[in-house]
Design a protein around this motif. Structure first.
Motif, PDB file in Angstrom:
ATOM      1  N   VAL A   1       0.830  -1.159  -0.034  1.00  0.00           N
ATOM      2  CA  VAL A   1      -0.076  -0.039  -0.096  1.00  0.00           C
ATOM      3  C   VAL A   1       0.914   1.317  -0.039  1.00  0.00           C
ATOM      4  O   VAL A   1       1.608   1.457   1.030  1.00  0.00           O
ATOM      5  CB  VAL A   1      -1.025   0.138   1.114  1.00  0.00           C
ATOM      6  CG1 VAL A   1      -1.675   1.337   1.396  1.00  0.00           C
ATOM      7  CG2 VAL A   1      -1.913  -1.090   1.087  1.00  0.00           C
ATOM      8  N   VAL A   2       0.674   2.039  -0.813  1.00  0.00           N
ATOM      9  CA  VAL A   2       1.369   3.271  -0.974  1.00  0.00           C
ATOM     10  C   VAL A   2       0.563   4.597  -0.745  1.00  0.00           C
ATOM     11  O   VAL A   2      -0.582   4.759  -1.357  1.00  0.00           O
ATOM     12  CB  VAL A   2       2.307   3.573  -2.315  1.00  0.00           C
ATOM     13  CG1 VAL A   2       2.947   4.960  -2.545  1.00  0.00           C
ATOM     14  CG2 VAL A   2       2.925   2.188  -2.995  1.00  0.00           C
ATOM     15  N   VAL A   3       1.009   5.408  -0.063  1.00  0.00           N
ATOM     16  CA  VAL A   3       0.045   6.509   0.502  1.00  0.00           C
ATOM     17  C   VAL A   3       0.941   8.019   0.086  1.00  0.00           C
ATOM     18  O   VAL A   3       2.062   7.954  -0.190  1.00  0.00           O
ATOM     19  CB  VAL A   3      -0.368   6.264   1.909  1.00  0.00           C
ATOM     20  CG1 VAL A   3      -1.358   5.723   2.162  1.00  0.00           C
ATOM     21  CG2 VAL A   3       0.742   6.863   2.727  1.00  0.00           C
ATOM     22  N   GLU A   4      -0.122   8.955  -0.304  1.00  0.00           N
ATOM     23  CA  GLU A   4       0.591  10.155  -0.659  1.00  0.00           C
ATOM     24  C   GLU A   4       0.954  11.194   0.606  1.00  0.00           C
ATOM     25  O   GLU A   4       0.406  11.796   0.893  1.00  0.00           O
ATOM     26  CB  GLU A   4      -0.745  11.144  -1.284  1.00  0.00           C
ATOM     27  CG  GLU A   4      -0.124  12.479  -1.640  1.00  0.00           C
ATOM     28  CD  GLU A   4      -1.383  13.490  -2.134  1.00  0.00           C
ATOM     29  OE1 GLU A   4      -1.093  14.755  -2.053  1.00  0.00           O
ATOM     30  OE2 GLU A   4      -2.441  12.938  -2.464  1.00  0.00           O
ATOM     31  N   LEU A   5       2.316  10.552   1.302  1.00  0.00           N
ATOM     32  CA  LEU A   5       2.567  11.068   2.493  1.00  0.00           C
ATOM     33  C   LEU A   5       4.299  11.195   2.346  1.00  0.00           C
ATOM     34  O   LEU A   5       4.553  10.025   1.632  1.00  0.00           O
ATOM     35  CB  LEU A   5       2.132  10.451   3.620  1.00  0.00           C
ATOM     36  CG  LEU A   5       0.552  10.487   4.206  1.00  0.00           C
ATOM     37  CD1 LEU A   5       0.669   9.728   5.534  1.00  0.00           C
ATOM     38  CD2 LEU A   5       0.433  12.206   4.626  1.00  0.00           C
TER      39      LEU A   5
ATOM     40  N   ARG B   1      -3.900  -5.537   8.361  1.00  0.00           N
ATOM     41  CA  ARG B   1      -4.697  -6.612   8.292  1.00  0.00           C
ATOM     42  C   ARG B   1      -4.676  -7.614   7.520  1.00  0.00           C
ATOM     43  O   ARG B   1      -5.188  -8.511   7.444  1.00  0.00           O
ATOM     44  CB  ARG B   1      -6.068  -6.221   8.585  1.00  0.00           C
ATOM     45  CG  ARG B   1      -6.838  -5.331   9.782  1.00  0.00           C
ATOM     46  CD  ARG B   1      -8.079  -4.729   9.612  1.00  0.00           C
ATOM     47  NE  ARG B   1      -8.363  -4.272  10.908  1.00  0.00           N
ATOM     48  CZ  ARG B   1      -9.338  -3.525  11.068  1.00  0.00           C
ATOM     49  NH1 ARG B   1     -10.123  -3.261  10.145  1.00  0.00           N
ATOM     50  NH2 ARG B   1      -9.499  -2.965  12.399  1.00  0.00           N
ATOM     51  N   VAL B   2      -3.647  -7.307   6.434  1.00  0.00           N
ATOM     52  CA  VAL B   2      -3.413  -8.165   5.436  1.00  0.00           C
ATOM     53  C   VAL B   2      -1.844  -8.790   5.407  1.00  0.00           C
ATOM     54  O   VAL B   2      -1.031  -8.056   5.618  1.00  0.00           O
ATOM     55  CB  VAL B   2      -3.214  -7.270   3.905  1.00  0.00           C
ATOM     56  CG1 VAL B   2      -3.179  -8.185   2.630  1.00  0.00           C
ATOM     57  CG2 VAL B   2      -4.630  -6.502   3.815  1.00  0.00           C
ATOM     58  N   PRO B   3      -1.986 -10.148   5.324  1.00  0.00           N
ATOM     59  CA  PRO B   3      -0.647 -10.931   5.422  1.00  0.00           C
ATOM     60  C   PRO B   3       0.203 -10.408   4.454  1.00  0.00           C
ATOM     61  O   PRO B   3      -0.082 -10.253   3.278  1.00  0.00           O
ATOM     62  CB  PRO B   3      -1.043 -12.154   5.391  1.00  0.00           C
ATOM     63  CG  PRO B   3      -2.546 -12.543   5.961  1.00  0.00           C
ATOM     64  CD  PRO B   3      -3.145 -10.985   5.377  1.00  0.00           C
ATOM     65  N   PHE B   4       1.618 -10.031   4.867  1.00  0.00           N
ATOM     66  CA  PHE B   4       2.733  -9.626   4.137  1.00  0.00           C
ATOM     67  C   PHE B   4       2.748  -8.389   3.490  1.00  0.00           C
ATOM     68  O   PHE B   4       3.338  -7.901   2.511  1.00  0.00           O
ATOM     69  CB  PHE B   4       2.763 -10.869   2.819  1.00  0.00           C
ATOM     70  CG  PHE B   4       2.940 -12.201   3.438  1.00  0.00           C
ATOM     71  CD1 PHE B   4       4.220 -12.624   4.135  1.00  0.00           C
ATOM     72  CD2 PHE B   4       1.977 -13.088   3.180  1.00  0.00           C
ATOM     73  CE1 PHE B   4       4.166 -13.826   4.739  1.00  0.00           C
ATOM     74  CE2 PHE B   4       2.204 -14.529   3.792  1.00  0.00           C
ATOM     75  CZ  PHE B   4       3.098 -14.878   4.613  1.00  0.00           C
ATOM     76  N   CYS B   5       1.512  -7.569   3.707  1.00  0.00           N
ATOM     77  CA  CYS B   5       1.320  -6.244   2.943  1.00  0.00           C
ATOM     78  C   CYS B   5       2.481  -5.378   3.934  1.00  0.00           C
ATOM     79  O   CYS B   5       2.622  -5.338   4.849  1.00  0.00           O
ATOM     80  CB  CYS B   5      -0.049  -5.714   3.255  1.00  0.00           C
ATOM     81  SG  CYS B   5      -0.265  -4.314   2.521  1.00  0.00           S
ATOM     82  N   LYS B   6       3.110  -4.685   2.678  1.00  0.00           N
ATOM     83  CA  LYS B   6       4.092  -3.674   3.262  1.00  0.00           C
ATOM     84  C   LYS B   6       3.319  -2.025   2.798  1.00  0.00           C
ATOM     85  O   LYS B   6       2.395  -1.922   2.022  1.00  0.00           O
ATOM     86  CB  LYS B   6       5.416  -3.649   2.209  1.00  0.00           C
ATOM     87  CG  LYS B   6       6.205  -4.757   2.504  1.00  0.00           C
ATOM     88  CD  LYS B   6       7.330  -4.867   1.603  1.00  0.00           C
ATOM     89  CE  LYS B   6       8.326  -6.144   1.760  1.00  0.00           C
ATOM     90  NZ  LYS B   6       9.341  -6.037   0.738  1.00  0.00           N
ATOM     91  N   PHE B   7       3.848  -1.156   3.639  1.00  0.00           N
ATOM     92  CA  PHE B   7       3.492   0.180   3.617  1.00  0.00           C
ATOM     93  C   PHE B   7       4.398   1.178   3.240  1.00  0.00           C
ATOM     94  O   PHE B   7       5.315   1.327   4.016  1.00  0.00           O
ATOM     95  CB  PHE B   7       2.595   0.468   4.973  1.00  0.00           C
ATOM     96  CG  PHE B   7       1.800   1.585   5.029  1.00  0.00           C
ATOM     97  CD1 PHE B   7       2.500   3.055   5.532  1.00  0.00           C
ATOM     98  CD2 PHE B   7       0.549   1.400   4.574  1.00  0.00           C
ATOM     99  CE1 PHE B   7       1.458   3.967   5.275  1.00  0.00           C
ATOM    100  CE2 PHE B   7      -0.367   2.624   4.788  1.00  0.00           C
ATOM    101  CZ  PHE B   7       0.082   3.899   5.009  1.00  0.00           C
ATOM    102  N   HIS B   8       4.102   1.794   2.113  1.00  0.00           N
ATOM    103  CA  HIS B   8       5.149   2.796   1.556  1.00  0.00           C
ATOM    104  C   HIS B   8       4.745   4.001   1.668  1.00  0.00           C
ATOM    105  O   HIS B   8       3.429   4.389   1.622  1.00  0.00           O
ATOM    106  CB  HIS B   8       5.434   2.373   0.106  1.00  0.00           C
ATOM    107  CG  HIS B   8       6.369   1.103   0.027  1.00  0.00           C
ATOM    108  ND1 HIS B   8       7.108   0.764  -1.113  1.00  0.00           N
ATOM    109  CD2 HIS B   8       6.771   0.414   1.158  1.00  0.00           C
ATOM    110  CE1 HIS B   8       7.603  -0.375  -0.804  1.00  0.00           C
ATOM    111  NE2 HIS B   8       7.634  -0.715   0.181  1.00  0.00           N
ATOM    112  N   LEU B   9       5.655   5.067   1.888  1.00  0.00           N
ATOM    113  CA  LEU B   9       5.374   6.580   1.768  1.00  0.00           C
ATOM    114  C   LEU B   9       5.635   7.021   0.639  1.00  0.00           C
ATOM    115  O   LEU B   9       6.909   6.742   0.155  1.00  0.00           O
ATOM    116  CB  LEU B   9       6.190   7.414   2.933  1.00  0.00           C
ATOM    117  CG  LEU B   9       6.014   7.000   4.417  1.00  0.00           C
ATOM    118  CD1 LEU B   9       6.884   7.494   5.147  1.00  0.00           C
ATOM    119  CD2 LEU B   9       4.473   6.903   4.848  1.00  0.00           C
TER     120      LEU B   9
END
Length: 375
Positions: free
Chosen positions: A108-112, A185-193
């Motif tokens: 998941v990539v967010v505008e931050l 809540r999603v297995p293996f999910c990465k979170f990117h800025l």
């Protein structure tokens, strides 16, 4: 101008992590709330394989998604679901949650950027208070982080954000916090800025404006008082209305649109493409196409779609020109005025009280801010 407001969601803060020009380095670990419980007797390898299979079962191959979601495909077959949002919208939060739950993304990539990452873990009440409370500490921090002109412009944009917050009674950035929560809540999910660092954006924006344009922009932001309703915010999710608003802004400040919107479109496209690459499947270490969810303001969606298949060079939009002579003179004048005011205050209160005043941590911090840079 949702893209401008998105830059001013929180007060300027010190960076909490290093950010390179690569989304792989801009990861934040989401919490694991809502992750499935596994049998205690499983080995690590068995647990990984079970979670991978569970996510595959949850992932919908042809999901029915909100109309604010665009689908883009990378050359290796990886898929990006781009969610266009309004930054003060409850329905945008629902769109983000619906999309992440349906596609079970790898990233998941967010505008931050890292300068605004604190909003992900702050509760709504704290954010509401932060957005409304613009004090001397925030002004000092903005000037230290961005320089005098860019720092003052950021404070003016914070004022705009505070105005919207007060009108709606809603903290900004809810869709990003929703994305952070759902990613956990999603297995293996990465979170990117995925956004360009805010100091770079502000410095380039200020440098692109003439002195007259800076004065006009500051005047308009200082006296912004138009009422805003939740219905107005929801209209920002309509592409035709947003394009009309953008056209009006281009006519008013074309250089500002270029630095705050168009250049960030390029940067966001770059980080989204970095994230949209094949991932390694745990059972056999085989490379498989990735599924990515991007969460950005609706104003950036057309630019990202236009840039998706283009060759991009982000080095050109990361450089910051040295301050102009006018900016240097203005900085010196502001510092001189503030020093004079402080000196006069010390004179009025007398010697002993003046020394006591100068010993206070906030005053000493202010003096450090005003100290001229070595030649």
């Amino acid at each position: 101008m949702t893209s401008i407001c998105s830059l001013s969601h929180t007060a300027p803060r010190a960076a909490s992590m290093d950010q390179e020009n690569n989304s792989e380095d801009d990861s934040v670990g989401p919490s694991g709330d809502g992750m499935p419980c596994l049998p205690p007797d499983l080995s690590d390898g068995e647990a990984v394989e079970l979670l991978w299979q569970l996510r595959a079962q949850r992932r919908q191959s042809s999901p029915e998604l909100p109309e604010t979601v665009s689908r883009l495909t990378a050359p290796d077959g990886s898929i990006l679901y781009l969610v266009g949002t309004a930054h003060f919208s409850d329905s945008s939060k629902k769109d983000v949650a619906t999309t992440i739950r349906a596609v079970q993304p790898d990233v998941v990539v967010v505008e931050l950027c890292q300068y605004r990452v604190s909003m992900l873990k702050m509760d709504e009440n704290t954010l509401l208070k932060e957005a409304k409370d613009i004090n001397l500490d925030k002004v000092q921090q903005a000037i230290k982080q961005n320089g005098v002109m860019s720092g003052l412009m950021q404070i003016l944009l914070l004022k705009v954000s505070a105005h919207i917050t007060e009108q709606l009674g809603m903290a900004p950035g809810g869709e990003f916090r929703e994305a952070f929560k759902e990613a956990g809540r999603v297995p293996f999910c990465k979170f990117h800025l995925g956004d360009r660092p805010i100091p770079v954006t502000f410095k380039r924006a200020i440098a692109a404006l003439s002195l007259w344009q800076k004065a006009r922009l500051a005047w308009g932001l200082c006296f912004l008082s138009d009422p805003i309703s939740k219905e107005d915010v929801e209209k920002c999710k309509q592409k035709d209305l947003l394009e009309q608003t953008m056209s009006e802004m281009i006519g008013e400040f074309p250089a500002l649109h270029k630095t705050i919107v168009a250049e960030r479109d390029i940067y966001l496209t770059h980080t989204l493409r970095q994230a949209t690459r094949c991932v390694e499947s745990p059972p056999n270490a085989q490379k498989v196409p990735a599924v990515v969810v991007g969460v950005v303001g609706m104003g950036h969606v057309p630019g990202i779609e236009r840039n998706w298949d283009k060759q991009l060079n982000i080095n050109e939009i990361m450089s910051v020109a040295p301050p102009s002579r006018v900016g240097w003179v203005l900085c010196a004048v502001i510092k001189g005025v503030m020093m004079g005011m402080l000196g006069y205050a010390c004179y009025r209160v007398g010697g002993s009280l003046g020394r006591a005043l100068l010993s206070l941590p906030p005053v000493r911090s202010l003096l450090e801010t005003l100290r001229p840079l070595p030649a």
